[in-house]
Design a protein around this motif. Sequence first.
Motif, PDB file in Angstrom:
ATOM      1  N   PHE A 142     -14.344   4.453  -7.647  1.00 49.67           N
ATOM      2  CA  PHE A 142     -13.638   5.147  -8.717  1.00 49.67           C
ATOM      3  C   PHE A 142     -12.384   4.394  -9.171  1.00 49.67           C
ATOM      4  N   GLN A 143     -12.059   3.314  -8.481  1.00 47.77           N
ATOM      5  CA  GLN A 143     -10.942   2.441  -8.844  1.00 47.77           C
ATOM      6  C   GLN A 143      -9.608   3.178  -8.933  1.00 47.77           C
ATOM      7  N   GLN A 144      -9.418   4.164  -8.052  1.00 47.69           N
ATOM      8  CA  GLN A 144      -8.135   4.859  -8.002  1.00 47.69           C
ATOM      9  C   GLN A 144      -7.402   4.385  -6.746  1.00 47.69           C
ATOM     10  N   MET A 145      -6.787   3.223  -6.888  1.00 49.34           N
ATOM     11  CA  MET A 145      -6.161   2.582  -5.727  1.00 49.34           C
ATOM     12  C   MET A 145      -5.044   3.442  -5.137  1.00 49.34           C
ATOM     13  N   GLY A 146      -4.281   4.101  -5.995  1.00 46.63           N
ATOM     14  CA  GLY A 146      -3.150   4.903  -5.523  1.00 46.63           C
ATOM     15  C   GLY A 146      -3.615   6.044  -4.632  1.00 46.63           C
ATOM     16  N   LEU A 147      -4.638   6.732  -5.099  1.00 41.46           N
ATOM     17  CA  LEU A 147      -5.162   7.864  -4.336  1.00 41.46           C
ATOM     18  C   LEU A 147      -5.728   7.373  -2.997  1.00 41.46           C
ATOM     19  N   ALA A 148      -6.413   6.237  -3.046  1.00 42.28           N
ATOM     20  CA  ALA A 148      -6.994   5.672  -1.825  1.00 42.28           C
ATOM     21  C   ALA A 148      -5.895   5.284  -0.838  1.00 42.28           C
ATOM     22  N   ALA A 149      -4.821   4.660  -1.353  1.00 43.78           N
ATOM     23  CA  ALA A 149      -3.724   4.251  -0.472  1.00 43.78           C
ATOM     24  C   ALA A 149      -3.075   5.472   0.171  1.00 43.78           C
ATOM     25  N   ALA A 150      -2.913   6.533  -0.617  1.00 43.57           N
ATOM     26  CA  ALA A 150      -2.311   7.757  -0.068  1.00 43.57           C
ATOM     27  C   ALA A 150      -3.183   8.318   1.047  1.00 43.57           C
ATOM     28  N   ALA A 151      -4.504   8.369   0.802  1.00 46.12           N
ATOM     29  CA  ALA A 151      -5.423   8.889   1.822  1.00 46.12           C
ATOM     30  C   ALA A 151      -5.381   8.010   3.072  1.00 46.12           C
ATOM     31  N   ALA A 152      -5.246   6.693   2.872  1.00 46.46           N
ATOM     32  CA  ALA A 152      -5.190   5.782   4.019  1.00 46.46           C
ATOM     33  C   ALA A 152      -3.943   6.051   4.861  1.00 46.46           C
ATOM     34  N   TRP A 153      -2.831   6.337   4.196  1.00 48.95           N
ATOM     35  CA  TRP A 153      -1.608   6.625   4.960  1.00 48.95           C
ATOM     36  C   TRP A 153      -1.692   7.959   5.686  1.00 48.95           C
ATOM     37  N   ILE A 154      -2.395   8.903   5.081  1.00 53.31           N
ATOM     38  CA  ILE A 154      -2.590  10.190   5.773  1.00 53.31           C
ATOM     39  C   ILE A 154      -3.422   9.947   7.040  1.00 53.31           C
ATOM     40  N   LEU A 155      -4.466   9.135   6.906  1.00 51.13           N
ATOM     41  CA  LEU A 155      -5.299   8.815   8.076  1.00 51.13           C
ATOM     42  C   LEU A 155      -4.469   8.101   9.138  1.00 51.13           C
ATOM     43  N   PHE A 156      -3.643   7.178   8.685  1.00 52.33           N
ATOM     44  CA  PHE A 156      -2.766   6.451   9.623  1.00 52.33           C
ATOM     45  C   PHE A 156      -1.889   7.433  10.390  1.00 52.33           C
ATOM     46  N   ALA A 157      -1.284   8.381   9.659  1.00 56.48           N
ATOM     47  CA  ALA A 157      -0.393   9.356  10.305  1.00 56.48           C
ATOM     48  C   ALA A 157      -1.160  10.191  11.331  1.00 56.48           C
ATOM     49  N   ILE A 158      -2.383  10.583  10.964  1.00 53.20           N
ATOM     50  CA  ILE A 158      -3.184  11.406  11.887  1.00 53.20           C
ATOM     51  C   ILE A 158      -3.494  10.608  13.164  1.00 53.20           C
ATOM     52  N   ILE A 159      -3.897   9.347  12.991  1.00 48.75           N
ATOM     53  CA  ILE A 159      -4.252   8.533  14.159  1.00 48.75           C
ATOM     54  C   ILE A 159      -3.030   8.313  15.047  1.00 48.75           C
ATOM     55  N   ILE A 160      -1.894   8.009  14.432  1.00 51.87           N
ATOM     56  CA  ILE A 160      -0.672   7.805  15.214  1.00 51.87           C
ATOM     57  C   ILE A 160      -0.326   9.077  15.987  1.00 51.87           C
TER      58      ILE A 160
ATOM     59  N   SER B  66       0.825  -1.207   0.000  1.00 46.94           N
ATOM     60  CA  SER B  66       0.000   0.000   0.000  1.00 46.94           C
ATOM     61  C   SER B  66       0.863   1.262   0.000  1.00 46.94           C
ATOM     62  N   ILE B  67       2.072   1.171   0.592  1.00 50.40           N
ATOM     63  CA  ILE B  67       2.984   2.323   0.509  1.00 50.40           C
ATOM     64  C   ILE B  67       3.399   2.518  -0.943  1.00 50.40           C
ATOM     65  N   VAL B  68       3.767   1.413  -1.592  1.00 50.78           N
ATOM     66  CA  VAL B  68       4.175   1.480  -3.001  1.00 50.78           C
ATOM     67  C   VAL B  68       3.017   2.045  -3.838  1.00 50.78           C
ATOM     68  N   MET B  69       1.811   1.500  -3.559  1.00 56.68           N
ATOM     69  CA  MET B  69       0.623   1.906  -4.302  1.00 56.68           C
ATOM     70  C   MET B  69       0.372   3.408  -4.215  1.00 56.68           C
ATOM     71  N   SER B  70       0.619   3.953  -3.010  1.00 59.75           N
ATOM     72  CA  SER B  70       0.298   5.367  -2.805  1.00 59.75           C
ATOM     73  C   SER B  70       1.215   6.273  -3.635  1.00 59.75           C
ATOM     74  N   LEU B  71       2.290   5.708  -4.173  1.00 59.43           N
ATOM     75  CA  LEU B  71       3.212   6.513  -4.978  1.00 59.43           C
ATOM     76  C   LEU B  71       2.948   6.351  -6.470  1.00 59.43           C
ATOM     77  N   PHE B  72       1.922   5.559  -6.794  1.00 59.81           N
ATOM     78  CA  PHE B  72       1.603   5.310  -8.198  1.00 59.81           C
ATOM     79  C   PHE B  72       0.209   5.801  -8.524  1.00 59.81           C
ATOM     80  N   GLU B  73       0.000   6.109  -9.809  1.00 64.17           N
ATOM     81  CA  GLU B  73      -1.366   6.218 -10.281  1.00 64.17           C
ATOM     82  C   GLU B  73      -1.732   4.793 -10.618  1.00 64.17           C
ATOM     83  N   TRP B  74      -2.586   4.177  -9.796  1.00 63.55           N
ATOM     84  CA  TRP B  74      -2.766   2.736  -9.808  1.00 63.55           C
ATOM     85  C   TRP B  74      -4.243   2.406 -10.035  1.00 63.55           C
TER      86      TRP B  74
END
Lengths: 308, 417
Positions: free
Chosen positions: A272-290, A48-56
């Motif tokens: 919308f099948q934009q996995m990369g954008l979703a992964a990036a948003a998930a990591w932002i949420l992770f950072a906020i929760i941490i 998912s980290i890799v994914m967040s750096l791609f248009e996937w």
Amino acid sequence: MTATEAPAAPPRRAQSRLRRIESRQALGFISPALAGLTVFTIAPVVLSIVMSLFEWPAWGDRSFVGVGNYVELFTSHPDFWPALRNSAIFTVLFVPLNLAVSLTLALLLSPRIKGRAVFRVLFFIPVVTPMVANVLVWKMLLQPNGLFNGISTSAFGIELPSFLSHPQWAMVMVVVMSVWQGMGYNMLIFCAALEQLPESVLEAARLDGATGWRMFARITVPLLSPAIFFTTVMTMITSMQVFVQPQLLTGGGPGNATIPIVMFIYEQAFTFQQMGLAAAAAWILFAIIIALTALQFSAQKRWVHYEV
Amino acid sequence: MTAAGTALALGACGTPSGSGDGGNGGGGGDNSGGTSVTWDMWAGSESDIEALEAQLAIAQEENPDLDISLQHSPWNDYFTKLTTNLASGNVACVTSMNGQRLSGYHEAFMPLGEEELATAGIDPADFTEGSLDIMSYDGELYGIPYDVAAMLLYYNKDMFAEAGVDEPEAGWSFEDFEATLDGLGTDGTAFGMGMGEFQWMSLPIAQAGVQPVTESGELALTDPAFVEASEWYASIATEGHGSLPPSASDTGWGEQEYQAGNVAMAVDGTWNAVSYLNNEAGFAAGMADLPAADGERLGLVLGSGYGISADCENPEAALQVLGSLVGEAAQDQIASSGRSYPARTSSQPLYFDSLDEEVRDEVQTTFDAVFTGLEGQRTTDDWAQVNEAVQPNLVTVYTEQSTMTEVLEQAQQQFGD
């Protein structure tokens, strides 16, 4: 040498051989769990980290965009900030309300109440009922032709607002329904903590003349602070991850008034099948929760009392 | 290291691969016996599966040298599974597709030119006028429709009689429609407001005479005529005629309210004709075509069809199967089971024969009116997203917290180029 001391260490060679055998055995025992952890936790996390750096896209060509997804989310995506805002509003409203309600319930269900076990079960039922069923019931209550409006118009002649189609009311109702749904869990924790309060301290306080509110604020709450800290941290994390209630109750609407960040992630990925954008948003949420959790841990020294 | 390795392996799984072993599961590979072709279709119940197997038997009989197999999944899972199959390069040679979703998946299908149609033994003239547009994208044909549908106005005859309002007649105008709304009153029971793409968009398209996508495939939500017609549609709600969805999650509101007998009219597709006419609420149901503006009625033809996967290893065999699946025998079978209205015109009368006698004439008259002068729906690549974005905002429009113009402008800004 006394009898309580550890037995004399075995000879060095024997010890190292034993240790080797034991560590091999330990590795054997732990390897299924390690394999599971690798395949089902570590690998997806790395992916998912890799994914967040791609248009996937879900299928088709992928292209490396670096931090482009993150930049897009923060600067140009029309729904990302509203989703973050909604999650924040939900958390700010839900956490204190949930704690207040569940603590009050736990205090009310004091040992003096007859049949308190029955009440505990009753308040715990919403927690174990499937959320879909809960939401269906709440929808029937809140609809313009639902129970609340029916009672209000027939008994008082007052027409209630259409709760789920009004932006502010919709969020309030998502919070209210969530509090009703989740209060039983924290109530059980508080009930357990209340039963563990040291009798000697309470008695000393009573002898010193502490009663009522003073007793509660100065004695009970500090004694409960570890339980309050635990429930605050856990409730905050779950409320940042809220999804089902708004998804089913309001569909994230009206407009984007109740779409929380997890629903945003879900929509980006699976609608919308934009996995990369979703992964990036998930990591932002992770950072906020941490970050929020770390903040709570660092603040606990000021108000949580573990010693009795 | 292990984690990274696994991640790479997982990543590799996701790489689209048109060739190699991955394609075999999807069919098209040569077996030791005949050539095998897999047909992938949605099916929700035992009866659906039985109906598909009957069609499969027809295709098998017509192509004895091929080994045809059917794989199916429920409608709700079908597109998720298709996406997964696409990601793993494992798409069935004959793959079913819903016309409204084609824009998002057209790259997965092989374009069908004259040569391919000849191989499949298909003459486009045998199909309902405009129906090939269902399976076309950007002027290219990607599949052959097996059924066609259009949007209708359903009405509750009992409520019309109670209010003393004339029932709609074929070819009625928007003035007639507004007079009907007025006659039915302003207590929110005249019309069930739509939330789904076609349930709300059909009336504005019919009134404006334009689609919200240009012929060149550009998003045109802010086309003045479309905006004006959409504002008019919202006014049904704001003037008190419409029953408003209580929440943005009630995506089927208008249709549910109609089915429950709570509203007098709703717009829905021909696919629900039979269930509406035999409704459980027990009211006398009627159906009419959408009103016409200045004597012209713009309706869209909808439906589903079968296409050939772009990765198919044996397209010729797959085309033969496709030809059989939309051939006369299979289409007659679909029609006479009453399951859907077939795309092949010669099979269509059988559909009416399958209906109960008391509703047969009404359905036939309305269908005859509805299935003329239709045009194919135009879509953009991200059309599904456009609808997802507009839908939750419709509630705010109906409750006057925002206007249709604002909502359409916002979506145009977000998705337009």
